[in-house]
Design a protein around this motif. Structure first.
Motif, PDB file in Angstrom:
ATOM      1  N   CYS A 187       0.849  -1.190   0.000  1.00 40.60           N
ATOM      2  CA  CYS A 187       0.000   0.000   0.000  1.00 40.60           C
ATOM      3  C   CYS A 187       0.889   1.246   0.000  1.00 40.60           C
ATOM      4  CB  CYS A 187      -0.922   0.034   1.223  1.00 40.60           C
ATOM      5  SG  CYS A 187      -2.196  -1.234   1.201  1.00 40.60           S
ATOM      6  N   CYS A 222      -2.454   2.875   5.925  1.00 37.70           N
ATOM      7  CA  CYS A 222      -3.622   2.629   5.063  1.00 37.70           C
ATOM      8  C   CYS A 222      -4.635   1.742   5.794  1.00 37.70           C
ATOM      9  CB  CYS A 222      -3.148   1.934   3.790  1.00 37.70           C
ATOM     10  SG  CYS A 222      -4.410   1.757   2.533  1.00 37.70           S
ATOM     11  N   HIS A 266      -7.211   0.533   4.048  1.00 37.35           N
ATOM     12  CA  HIS A 266      -7.705  -0.277   2.919  1.00 37.35           C
ATOM     13  C   HIS A 266      -9.200  -0.075   2.706  1.00 37.35           C
ATOM     14  CE1 HIS A 266      -3.948  -1.853   4.253  1.00 37.35           C
ATOM     15  NE2 HIS A 266      -4.480  -2.527   5.240  1.00 37.35           N
ATOM     16  N   CYS A 323      -3.962   1.845  -2.733  1.00 40.06           N
ATOM     17  CA  CYS A 323      -4.149   0.738  -1.780  1.00 40.06           C
ATOM     18  C   CYS A 323      -4.017  -0.605  -2.516  1.00 40.06           C
ATOM     19  CB  CYS A 323      -5.515   0.828  -1.109  1.00 40.06           C
ATOM     20  SG  CYS A 323      -5.847  -0.607  -0.055  1.00 40.06           S
ATOM     21  N   ALA A 324      -3.025  -1.369  -2.121  1.00 44.40           N
ATOM     22  CA  ALA A 324      -2.761  -2.663  -2.769  1.00 44.40           C
ATOM     23  C   ALA A 324      -3.796  -3.711  -2.380  1.00 44.40           C
ATOM     24  CB  ALA A 324      -1.366  -3.145  -2.398  1.00 44.40           C
ATOM     25  N   VAL A 325      -4.435  -3.511  -1.232  1.00 46.52           N
ATOM     26  CA  VAL A 325      -5.451  -4.468  -0.776  1.00 46.52           C
ATOM     27  C   VAL A 325      -6.706  -4.347  -1.645  1.00 46.52           C
ATOM     28  CG1 VAL A 325      -6.989  -5.090   1.139  1.00 46.52           C
ATOM     29  CG2 VAL A 325      -4.569  -4.599   1.588  1.00 46.52           C
TER      30      VAL A 325
END
Ligand code: GDP
Ligand code: ZN
Length: 310
Positions: free
Chosen positions: A262, A267, A269, A275-277
């Motif tokens: 992220c 973050c 999420h 945001c990588a999630v």
């Protein structure tokens, strides 16, 4: 002499000494544990030191450090808590796809709580025999989902005993908590594992008759092959009230892995750019149901609803 506390009636502790002897024990009036404000200083699963006396009973003189313990808060207002059990090696969460259906939110809350307490969980899918074709497919998807995250899963039928032998092996030499919604087959499974388990129901009702509080009574049942099951009334999960919002991500293993990418280190999420999630949910690397469970736990914390899983 040292031993293991296997039963707590509120006034007496039953200790199984390392030489195999069963010794009824009490704690000294001034006995206090440092750092824990609880209504009971000793719990089932504790390893204790005993000073025996001429009557054949004993005083508990010391408690060994616990590797973990599960608590129930006495009330929302009081800071006191009741220690339900100590030194758990693992938990079996019994779930069912139907009759009744266990929700994924319930499963994920239990798993997050267990992560917080560092207790390994085995997901036991019971009542395989009642499932229709679609439900069997759904069960397979659930097993695949949770195995991919890293949780061991077992499909069983407690009624016929299918898969029960394998579980019996997994219990040997360990202290195991059995948990799950009512009606999923916990008693049926314990009866399969412990042929004389009917004893426990009568013992518990005797304790009731004597005017005993259910909350103070707890017991571990010993398996013939070694190992114990914690059979404390009313344990449905772990208290998740003291998990901080910032910690929550780390209790959802796969979400935690993606969160390392992220953009912001704090973050949540939920809405943040980069945001990588959220990206992983969109790309189906993280399941929508797991993400929903994460959001629902986060929301509870937002609203300051410190709900307990008990
Ligand atoms: P508990 O509330 O979790 O202790 O659940 P019980 O052990 O009392 O079981 C609830 C009901 O489900 C009972 O009627 C059991 O006979 C039934 N049951 C338990 N395991 C199975 C199973 O594997 N298959 C089927 N068909 N019924 C089961
Ligand atoms: Zn994020």
């Amino acid at each position: 002499m040292k031993g293991l506390v296997i039963k707590n009636t509120g006034s007496w502790y039953t200790v199984k000494a390392d030489n195999g002897k069963i010794i009824e024990s009490k704690i000294k009036g001034n006995f206090r544990l440092k750092g824990i404000r609880s209504t009971n200083p000793v719990a089932v699963g504790d390893r204790v030191e005993l000073i025996t006396n001429q009557e054949g009973t004993a005083f508990i003189s010391a408690i060994e450090d616990r590797k973990n313990y599960i608590i129930r808060k006495a009330s929302n207002l009081s800071k006191q808590s009741h220690i339900l059990a100590a030194n758990l090696d693992q938990a079996f969460l019994i779930v069912t796809i139907s009759h009744p259906q266990t929700s994924t939110t319930f499963i994920d809350r239990f798993l997050a709580g267990a992560e917080a307490y560092r207790i390994p969980v085995v997901l036991v899918f019971n009542k395989h025999d009642v499932l229709d074709e679609d439900e069997v497919r759904y069960e397979g998807m659930m097993v695949n989902l949770y195995e991919t995250i890293g949780y061991q899963c077992k499909v069983i039928c407690a009624k016929t005993g299918e898969g029960v032998d394998e579980l019996r092996k997994m219990l040997q030499g360990k202290i195991t908590l059995f948990s799950g919604n009512s009606g999923v087959g916990k008693s049926t499974l314990i009866n399969q594992l412990l042929p004389d388990a009917h004893l426990r129901t009568s013992e518990i009702s005797e304790a009731h008759d004597a005017g005993m509080h259910t909350t103070t009574f707890s017991e571990m049942l010993e398996f013939p092959g070694g190992g114990y099951v914690i059979d404390t009334p009313g344990i449905k999960g772990f208290g998740t009230f003291d998990i901080e919002k910032e910690e929550l991500t780390s209790y959802f293993k796969e979400i935690f892995e993606f969160s390392k990418d992220c953009k912001f280190s704090n973050c949540t999420h939920t809405h943040e750019p980069g945001c990588a999630v959220i990206r992983a949910v969109e790309d189906h690397y993280i399941s929508a149901s797991r993400y929903q469970s994460y959001l629902s736990m986060l929301e509870d914390k937002d609203e300051n609803k410190y709900r307990e899983a008990f």
